[in-house]
Design an enzyme around this catalytic site. Sequence first.
Site, PDB file in Angstrom:
ATOM      1  N   HIS A 195      -3.796  -7.678  -6.244  1.00 58.33           N
ATOM      2  CA  HIS A 195      -4.760  -8.765  -6.450  1.00 58.33           C
ATOM      3  C   HIS A 195      -4.554  -9.997  -5.564  1.00 58.33           C
ATOM      4  O   HIS A 195      -5.439 -10.839  -5.471  1.00 58.33           O
ATOM      5  CB  HIS A 195      -4.802  -9.248  -7.902  1.00 58.33           C
ATOM      6  CG  HIS A 195      -4.869  -8.183  -8.928  1.00 58.33           C
ATOM      7  ND1 HIS A 195      -5.747  -7.134  -8.851  1.00 58.33           N
ATOM      8  CD2 HIS A 195      -4.152  -7.998 -10.069  1.00 58.33           C
ATOM      9  CE1 HIS A 195      -5.582  -6.348  -9.912  1.00 58.33           C
ATOM     10  NE2 HIS A 195      -4.616  -6.837 -10.649  1.00 58.33           N
ATOM     11  N   ASP A 237       1.247  -1.674  -6.892  1.00 59.61           N
ATOM     12  CA  ASP A 237       2.549  -1.399  -7.499  1.00 59.61           C
ATOM     13  C   ASP A 237       2.469  -0.464  -8.704  1.00 59.61           C
ATOM     14  O   ASP A 237       3.320   0.427  -8.878  1.00 59.61           O
ATOM     15  CB  ASP A 237       3.270  -2.692  -7.866  1.00 59.61           C
ATOM     16  CG  ASP A 237       2.430  -3.662  -8.679  1.00 59.61           C
ATOM     17  OD1 ASP A 237       1.275  -3.345  -9.054  1.00 59.61           O
ATOM     18  OD2 ASP A 237       2.930  -4.775  -8.957  1.00 59.61           O
TER      19      ASP A 237
END
Length: 472
Positions: A72, A232
């Site tokens: 993000h 991740d």
Amino acid sequence: MALVAGVDSSTQSCKVVVRDAETGALVRQGRSRHPEGTEVDPEAWWRALLVAVEEAGGLDDVAAVSVAGQQHGMVCLDEDGAVVRPALLWNDTRSAGAASDLVVELGTAAGGDGRAAWVDAVGMVPVASFTVTKLRWLAQSEPESVRRTAAVCLPHDWLTWRLLGTGRLEDLVTDRSDASGTGYWSPATGEYRVDLLCTALGREVHLPRVLAPAEPAGRIPGGALLGPGAGDNAAAALGLGAGVGDVVLSIGTSGVVTAVSPSAASDPTGAVAGFADASGAFLPLVATLNAARVLDATAAILRVDHETLSDLALAAPTGSGGLVMVPYLEGERTPDLPDATGALHGLTLATSSAEHLARASVEGLLCGLADGLDALVRQGVEPRRVVMIGGGAASEAVRRIAPTVLGVPVEVPQPGEYVADGAARQAAWVLSGAVEAPAWSAGDTAVYRAETAPAVRRRYAEVRGLVANRHG
């Protein structure tokens, strides 16, 4: 023996693992810290990567490498490839108002409910974490930065691009998993929604090309193949070998509950984000802002180390005698309460002890994750097993209390760098050219079971409702 390297550029640090491409056996590793804060110069990530690579013995003998990273984050580049301003990280909540505005605007344009319109478009409802909201904040707050911006990418995209070393914006690449967390790429269609990008930023800019899960991004100057990388959470799932029905609970800087799914999620409440994974499937995900740092904060209050905090928590009764901590110490993402603060409820003479406070912090953290698991089940996920990883999973109290709160047995693998491992496994996949990722051994796991205590969740829900009413 061919070697591959995996990088985990997380919020707090950069980790590098070098593994045997065929077996996954660990050969060497390195790490380096990242600066604190929710606004970071990307050059700090690059410096940390170089240090971690050097500590891991370098990449000269590595045949392939791939980068996973925090999702993000907003990285803006000018036409020469220079960083326009410090990157805003996922946990920067200044764009909360922008998120609300975008929901309303798309609803108005669609002639219906804005939340449903966003879910139909990109599989999720914007909150302050997502890149699209940060771009709207930038347009509102720093028009000069917008004018200079020629391209927008994510942290792992930028590091992959730096490893390529060409300096050309047209060589920016990303993958499905990270693109699906921007708010302007659809996991269902596999296409960018440039109209939503323009709605947020006010104009069109260059975006990274989205690579397939095992499609190479090119080669680094030393000659090693470079994988597409991943977000991740997707990398962690790949590193764990998670398949359909596997739920992964990650207790790190953020708390994440996610599951591999054959179909894209569509949750109009916004609790579940419909991300893609790193294997070609999907990764419905619930994230909280407050996870392992809740334990850090409680340990600091009590002036104890984490081992002592765990011992204290296990010495208190289930339910903490009615003491409840709602640990919204940095606001909260799920539920969407960016301005909320933490709350401690049920403090009495009987619960005024270090043991009760320690237990309440662990139970509060786990109740937030249990709410996330419930949301995934409502989306059709049928949990086959629950695997818990992350720094917070090192706490014996968290391990033993988790099944009491979650209501299911919990598997805890050996401590490891599962995000970096997932990136390394992807690198091996790219190197092999095979249809599927190599089957590496997952290693031993410990299974924790305990009697479920529904009263803990009920009491937490009551206090959480009080906090939501105050800040909603």
